[in-house]
Design a protein around this motif. Structure first.
Motif, PDB file in Angstrom:
ATOM      1  N   THR A 145     -12.295 -10.791 -57.855  1.00 51.52           N
ATOM      2  CA  THR A 145     -12.999  -9.622 -56.719  1.00 51.52           C
ATOM      3  C   THR A 145     -13.212  -8.437 -57.463  1.00 51.52           C
ATOM      4  N   ALA A 146     -12.125  -7.797 -57.775  1.00 50.34           N
ATOM      5  CA  ALA A 146     -12.029  -6.406 -58.571  1.00 50.34           C
ATOM      6  C   ALA A 146     -12.649  -6.320 -59.907  1.00 50.34           C
ATOM      7  N   ALA A 147     -12.767  -7.207 -60.486  1.00 47.31           N
ATOM      8  CA  ALA A 147     -13.569  -7.076 -61.581  1.00 47.31           C
ATOM      9  C   ALA A 147     -15.030  -7.329 -61.500  1.00 47.31           C
ATOM     10  N   ALA A 148     -15.439  -8.144 -60.649  1.00 43.48           N
ATOM     11  CA  ALA A 148     -16.796  -8.095 -60.174  1.00 43.48           C
ATOM     12  C   ALA A 148     -17.388  -6.758 -59.683  1.00 43.48           C
ATOM     13  N   LYS A 149     -16.548  -6.232 -58.781  1.00 40.23           N
ATOM     14  CA  LYS A 149     -16.838  -5.150 -58.183  1.00 40.23           C
ATOM     15  C   LYS A 149     -16.992  -3.720 -59.382  1.00 40.23           C
ATOM     16  N   ALA A 150     -16.141  -3.762 -60.163  1.00 38.71           N
ATOM     17  CA  ALA A 150     -16.250  -2.784 -61.172  1.00 38.71           C
ATOM     18  C   ALA A 150     -17.698  -2.859 -62.038  1.00 38.71           C
ATOM     19  N   TYR A 151     -18.011  -4.175 -62.252  1.00 34.23           N
ATOM     20  CA  TYR A 151     -19.201  -4.540 -62.987  1.00 34.23           C
ATOM     21  C   TYR A 151     -20.405  -4.706 -61.774  1.00 34.23           C
ATOM     22  N   ARG A 152     -20.470  -4.176 -60.659  1.00 35.54           N
ATOM     23  CA  ARG A 152     -21.393  -4.197 -59.713  1.00 35.54           C
ATOM     24  C   ARG A 152     -21.939  -5.619 -59.655  1.00 35.54           C
ATOM     25  N   VAL A 153     -21.317  -6.765 -59.574  1.00 32.45           N
ATOM     26  CA  VAL A 153     -21.884  -8.081 -59.230  1.00 32.45           C
ATOM     27  C   VAL A 153     -21.957  -8.346 -58.042  1.00 32.45           C
ATOM     28  N   TYR A 154     -23.103  -9.005 -57.717  1.00 31.17           N
ATOM     29  CA  TYR A 154     -22.932  -9.454 -56.494  1.00 31.17           C
ATOM     30  C   TYR A 154     -22.847 -11.152 -56.580  1.00 31.17           C
ATOM     31  N   TYR A 155     -22.096 -11.546 -55.622  1.00 35.42           N
ATOM     32  CA  TYR A 155     -21.936 -12.947 -55.395  1.00 35.42           C
ATOM     33  C   TYR A 155     -21.537 -13.164 -54.043  1.00 35.42           C
ATOM     34  N   SER A 156     -21.996 -14.565 -53.635  1.00 33.28           N
ATOM     35  CA  SER A 156     -21.529 -15.072 -52.314  1.00 33.28           C
ATOM     36  C   SER A 156     -21.734 -16.556 -52.218  1.00 33.28           C
ATOM     37  N   LYS A 157     -20.782 -17.157 -51.418  1.00 27.11           N
ATOM     38  CA  LYS A 157     -20.847 -18.477 -51.431  1.00 27.11           C
ATOM     39  C   LYS A 157     -22.015 -19.268 -50.471  1.00 27.11           C
ATOM     40  N   ALA A 158     -22.554 -20.191 -50.911  1.00 25.39           N
ATOM     41  CA  ALA A 158     -23.897 -20.519 -50.436  1.00 25.39           C
ATOM     42  C   ALA A 158     -23.637 -22.194 -50.081  1.00 25.39           C
ATOM     43  N   PHE A 159     -23.532 -22.520 -48.628  1.00 23.22           N
ATOM     44  CA  PHE A 159     -23.261 -23.700 -48.229  1.00 23.22           C
ATOM     45  C   PHE A 159     -24.659 -24.305 -47.455  1.00 23.22           C
ATOM     46  N   GLU A 160     -24.885 -25.675 -47.748  1.00 20.00           N
ATOM     47  CA  GLU A 160     -26.010 -26.483 -47.259  1.00 20.00           C
ATOM     48  C   GLU A 160     -25.987 -26.425 -45.517  1.00 20.00           C
ATOM     49  N   GLU A 161     -27.199 -26.369 -44.919  1.00 22.28           N
ATOM     50  CA  GLU A 161     -27.140 -26.347 -43.690  1.00 22.28           C
ATOM     51  C   GLU A 161     -25.998 -27.348 -43.106  1.00 22.28           C
ATOM     52  N   GLY A 162     -25.293 -27.114 -42.115  1.00 25.23           N
ATOM     53  CA  GLY A 162     -24.280 -28.122 -41.552  1.00 25.23           C
ATOM     54  C   GLY A 162     -23.028 -28.352 -42.588  1.00 25.23           C
ATOM     55  N   GLU A 163     -23.109 -27.708 -43.631  1.00 23.17           N
ATOM     56  CA  GLU A 163     -22.005 -28.178 -44.439  1.00 23.17           C
ATOM     57  C   GLU A 163     -20.732 -27.390 -43.850  1.00 23.17           C
ATOM     58  N   PRO A 164     -19.432 -27.988 -43.972  1.00 22.82           N
ATOM     59  CA  PRO A 164     -18.348 -27.320 -43.394  1.00 22.82           C
ATOM     60  C   PRO A 164     -17.942 -26.199 -44.354  1.00 22.82           C
ATOM     61  N   LYS A 165     -17.340 -25.030 -43.964  1.00 21.03           N
ATOM     62  CA  LYS A 165     -17.212 -23.915 -44.684  1.00 21.03           C
ATOM     63  C   LYS A 165     -15.916 -24.336 -45.436  1.00 21.03           C
ATOM     64  N   ASP A 166     -15.167 -25.096 -45.292  1.00 22.10           N
ATOM     65  CA  ASP A 166     -13.955 -25.498 -46.080  1.00 22.10           C
ATOM     66  C   ASP A 166     -14.383 -26.661 -47.008  1.00 22.10           C
ATOM     67  N   SER A 167     -15.841 -27.021 -47.328  1.00 25.17           N
ATOM     68  CA  SER A 167     -16.059 -27.740 -48.382  1.00 25.17           C
ATOM     69  C   SER A 167     -16.003 -27.225 -49.610  1.00 25.17           C
ATOM     70  N   ASP A 168     -15.852 -28.125 -50.631  1.00 25.15           N
ATOM     71  CA  ASP A 168     -15.541 -27.549 -52.187  1.00 25.15           C
ATOM     72  C   ASP A 168     -16.689 -27.803 -52.918  1.00 25.15           C
ATOM     73  N   THR A 169     -17.743 -28.264 -52.085  1.00 19.98           N
ATOM     74  CA  THR A 169     -19.058 -28.660 -53.049  1.00 19.98           C
ATOM     75  C   THR A 169     -20.045 -27.255 -52.977  1.00 19.98           C
ATOM     76  N   TYR A 170     -19.710 -26.461 -52.712  1.00 20.30           N
ATOM     77  CA  TYR A 170     -20.633 -25.253 -52.311  1.00 20.30           C
ATOM     78  C   TYR A 170     -20.921 -24.639 -53.710  1.00 20.30           C
ATOM     79  N   LEU A 171     -22.516 -24.022 -53.429  1.00 19.83           N
ATOM     80  CA  LEU A 171     -22.742 -22.963 -54.709  1.00 19.83           C
ATOM     81  C   LEU A 171     -22.507 -21.617 -54.376  1.00 19.83           C
ATOM     82  N   VAL A 172     -22.700 -21.054 -55.503  1.00 20.33           N
ATOM     83  CA  VAL A 172     -22.363 -19.493 -55.644  1.00 20.33           C
ATOM     84  C   VAL A 172     -23.818 -18.687 -55.997  1.00 20.33           C
ATOM     85  N   ASP A 173     -24.178 -18.096 -54.764  1.00 19.32           N
ATOM     86  CA  ASP A 173     -25.284 -17.177 -55.325  1.00 19.32           C
ATOM     87  C   ASP A 173     -24.670 -15.819 -55.854  1.00 19.32           C
TER      88      ASP A 173
END
Length: 212
Positions: A145-173
């Motif tokens: 997180t610190a490295a991404a912040k230093a480089y002004r990188v945006y990122y966020s986990k993206a879950f499909e509708e109805g997918e549980p937030k503890d799923s490990d099949t998420y994508l990352v925008d």
């Protein structure tokens, strides 16, 4: 000069002055927006900075390890289905296009924005698919997180509708830029998503050749 003519001249001067000032203001806004809202006192983008990560071989790495070298840095994740492999391949091909004497001065680096899945072992399996000199860096969530912040990188986990937030099949925008950093760690420029290997190599060679 009559009063009417004088008022017209004054009005023109006011309009021109306001227009020039407004243009400068908007230019400043554009620069700030492009750099994630951050600029230095000199107007240079505040991109890059310290990081404390570990490579695919389990070796601790900081930005100081690359002083004296140019860095070509991309942020992404190993589960990325298309964007990351495309950009890493473009980066790798650019390295192969560069003249050998210039390529040896450039260190390609891939930094994870998904450390929960991108373990050292996962990075070790992933990076050999691209360039033999590519370093894959990961770490704890706080470190990446610190490295991404230093480089002004945006990122966020993206879950499909109805997918549980503890799923490990998420994508990352995430934002997709290849950052070109100088031997002192300072930001030089970036390459946008979709830039061809030839254009990336051309941009690198121009800078390195001019700086010696």
């Amino acid at each position: 000069m009559d009063r009417r003519t004088w008022l017209i001249i004054v009005a023109i001067i006011v309009v021109l002055t306001f227009g020039f000032g407004f243009r400068l203001y908007m230019m400043g806004r554009d620069i700030s927006a492009e750099n994630g809202g951050q600029t230095s006192s000199s107007g240079v983008a505040t991109i890059g900075g310290p990081f404390d990560l570990v490579d695919q071989n389990g070796k601790a790495r900081t930005e100081q390890d690359f002083r004296g070298e140019y860095m070509l840095v991309y942020f992404g994740y190993t589960y990325c289905p298309d964007v990351c492999p495309t950009e890493l391949q473009a980066m790798s091909n650019a390295m192969d296009i560069l003249p050998a004497d210039i390529a040896k001065k450039v260190q390609p680096i891939f930094i994870s924005v998904d450390p929960e899945r991108d373990t050292v072992a996962a990075m070790a399996d992933y990076v050999p698919h691209f360039h033999p000199r590519l370093l894959g860096l990961t770490g704890t969530l706080e470190q990446t997180t610190a490295a991404a912040k230093a480089y002004r990188v945006y990122y966020s986990k993206a879950f499909e509708e109805g997918e549980p937030k503890d799923s490990d099949t998420y994508l990352v925008d995430h934002s997709s830029f290849i950052y070109f950093m100088g031997p002192n760690g300072a930001y030089i420029r970036h390459f946008n998503y979709g830039e061809t290997p030839e254009k990336i190599a051309e941009g690198i060679e121009k800078v390195v050749s001019n700086q010696g």
